[in-house]
Scaffold this motif. Structure first.
Motif, PDB file in Angstrom:
ATOM      1  N   GLY A  27      -1.886 -10.354  -5.220  1.00 46.76           N
ATOM      2  CA  GLY A  27      -1.035  -9.743  -3.357  1.00 46.76           C
ATOM      3  C   GLY A  27      -2.057 -10.560  -2.923  1.00 46.76           C
ATOM      4  O   GLY A  27      -1.927 -10.431  -1.598  1.00 46.76           O
ATOM      5  N   GLY A  28      -3.241 -11.005  -3.177  1.00 42.55           N
ATOM      6  CA  GLY A  28      -4.105 -11.679  -2.866  1.00 42.55           C
ATOM      7  C   GLY A  28      -4.805 -10.452  -1.447  1.00 42.55           C
ATOM      8  O   GLY A  28      -6.850 -11.191  -0.770  1.00 42.55           O
ATOM      9  N   TRP A  29      -5.129  -8.601  -2.188  1.00 39.43           N
ATOM     10  CA  TRP A  29      -5.750  -8.292  -1.454  1.00 39.43           C
ATOM     11  C   TRP A  29      -7.501  -8.277  -1.284  1.00 39.43           C
ATOM     12  O   TRP A  29      -7.612  -8.151  -3.382  1.00 39.43           O
ATOM     13  N   SER A  30      -8.224  -8.130  -1.175  1.00 38.70           N
ATOM     14  CA  SER A  30      -9.999  -7.653  -1.834  1.00 38.70           C
ATOM     15  C   SER A  30      -9.391  -6.183  -1.619  1.00 38.70           C
ATOM     16  O   SER A  30      -9.286  -5.786  -0.615  1.00 38.70           O
ATOM     17  N   ASP A  63     -12.476  -4.211   0.004  1.00 41.32           N
ATOM     18  CA  ASP A  63     -12.595  -4.074   1.516  1.00 41.32           C
ATOM     19  C   ASP A  63     -11.403  -3.651   2.007  1.00 41.32           C
ATOM     20  O   ASP A  63     -11.780  -3.117   2.746  1.00 41.32           O
ATOM     21  N   GLN A  64     -10.086  -4.835   2.426  1.00 42.86           N
ATOM     22  CA  GLN A  64      -9.568  -4.147   2.687  1.00 42.86           C
ATOM     23  C   GLN A  64      -8.350  -3.192   2.461  1.00 42.86           C
ATOM     24  O   GLN A  64      -8.067  -2.736   3.102  1.00 42.86           O
ATOM     25  N   GLU A  88     -10.242  -0.227   3.617  1.00 47.76           N
ATOM     26  CA  GLU A  88     -10.251  -0.391   5.269  1.00 47.76           C
ATOM     27  C   GLU A  88      -8.933   0.566   4.888  1.00 47.76           C
ATOM     28  O   GLU A  88      -8.895   1.557   6.143  1.00 47.76           O
TER      29      GLU A  88
END
Lengths: 240, 240
Positions: B22-25, B27-28, B31
């Protein structure tokens, strides 16, 4: 209420401080910046005003803020489209695009798709250039800015109206010389060009700390409750 | 409205999908998870109910969500303290602590500081263990959970009440066997142990997409407006 402005140079240095001293990653800062943008959109342009939103993204971090904002807007029930003619090279921008594709947000790259999308949108987000813009405009941006300028669709500019010099304001001629977005959201603090701006002005990016504000001579915006955005010049009761 | 639960194994796999496909880190994701927690706190425990909030953080991602929530709470005007007896090793946790220090949020590590903070708080956030907890409790957590359990201060649990088995619920004896937090926020989707839970239940983590929900047989929570949190079992008019 008005807020002190931060120069382009200081804004760059502040971001660097947040990341090198403050422990922030770009992913985190951009997440909160983009979230602020999405909340400003929801306030000035609720779903009932039209769901189609065209987010024009530049190649740098301003464009990245636009990509994050579009993701949140899609979650709120809008149908955003991205126009991203010169995709930035950072891995983060590629990941943000992957996230948008998972939400079926179209990412347009051709000028004909842009022209078509412009006819079918109820709001434009100008996330082309931010505080680091020093000019001159390079292709394809002069034409894009001309089209935004001529369009009757309201525009919300992220951090600074694109084409404006961050210090000295709108260009005296050519693309952008008549560009006055209906809405502006300054991230962290207004930029000096805000003194030329007439329209509804917001501030976002609720990660500023007192120490950093003090170092750069900035005001702490008085965000209300859990808001990630504050309208500048409007008090808590909504009065100007 | 009730929401389908996700098993511990599927929750881990879903997070992996978000990051690898999905492209998520992290950190994101953290958050937005922590932001949800902070919004749930603001809803059940507004500033007028008391500003001192003790956030008890475990060594993993549940603790990280607590650190992010505390940062947002400090921005809202609360005076959070962190109790972090076994700090996690990821660089992200170190960076989140740096961010908290910049907001003058105390990070406590000794049990005597914890006991003192417990006497002076109006809400506890239990961010000790989340969906990956499989038991048994290791020191110092049995004692911490006993103290939370005995305390008269209301508790908001993040993802799962700590000490509870994520599948089979509260332990039959020992620390946690009488632990019933007043509030629970499930991240992404409820965990199976929610069927033993009695209290106000929220869901947060507004990053789920329809495709992922479908893959794991989950419901899409009907978040309202720009909310990052939804009370489960309550409709848009606030009726149960």
């Amino acid at each position: 209420m008005s807020l002190k402005a931060i120069s382009s140079k200081d804004a760059a240095s502040l971001d660097q401080d947040l990341m090198e001293i403050g422990g922030w990653s770009l992913d985190q800062l951009m997440e909160l910046a983009g979230l602020s943008v999405s909340q400003a959109v929801y306030r000035v342009h609720p779903l009932s005003s039209g769901k189609n939103i065209l987010v024009i993204c530049g190649p740098g971090n301003n464009g990245g803020d636009g990509l994050v904002a579009a993701r949140h807007l899609a979650q709120y029930g809008y149908t955003p489209s991205i126009y991203y003619p010169k995709p930035g090279k950072k891995d983060l921008y590629a990941r943000l695009q992957t996230q948008l594709r998972a939400l079926s947000v179209p990412i347009l790259t051709s000028d004909s798709d842009f022209t078509a999308a412009l006819k079918d949108t109820s709001l434009i987000i100008d996330a082309i250039f931010g505080f680091s813009f020093g000019g001159p405009l390079r292709d394809p941006f002069p034409e894009i800015i001309s089209q935004m300028e001529k369009s009757r669709v309201p525009v919300l500019a992220v951090d600074a109206p694109s084409s404006w010099d961050v210090e000295s304001g709108p260009p005296t001629e050519g693309p952008g010389s008549n560009f006055m977005p209906e809405y502006l959201i300054s991230l962290t603090a207004p930029k000096p060009c805000v003194r030329f701006y007439k329209g509804r002005h917001f501030v976002g990016g609720r990660f500023l700390t007192r120490d950093v504000a003090e170092k750069y001579g900035l005001d702490m915006p008085r965000y209300q409750g859990i808001d990630q955005v504050l309208e500048v010049g409007v008090d808590a009761e909504g009065r100007l």
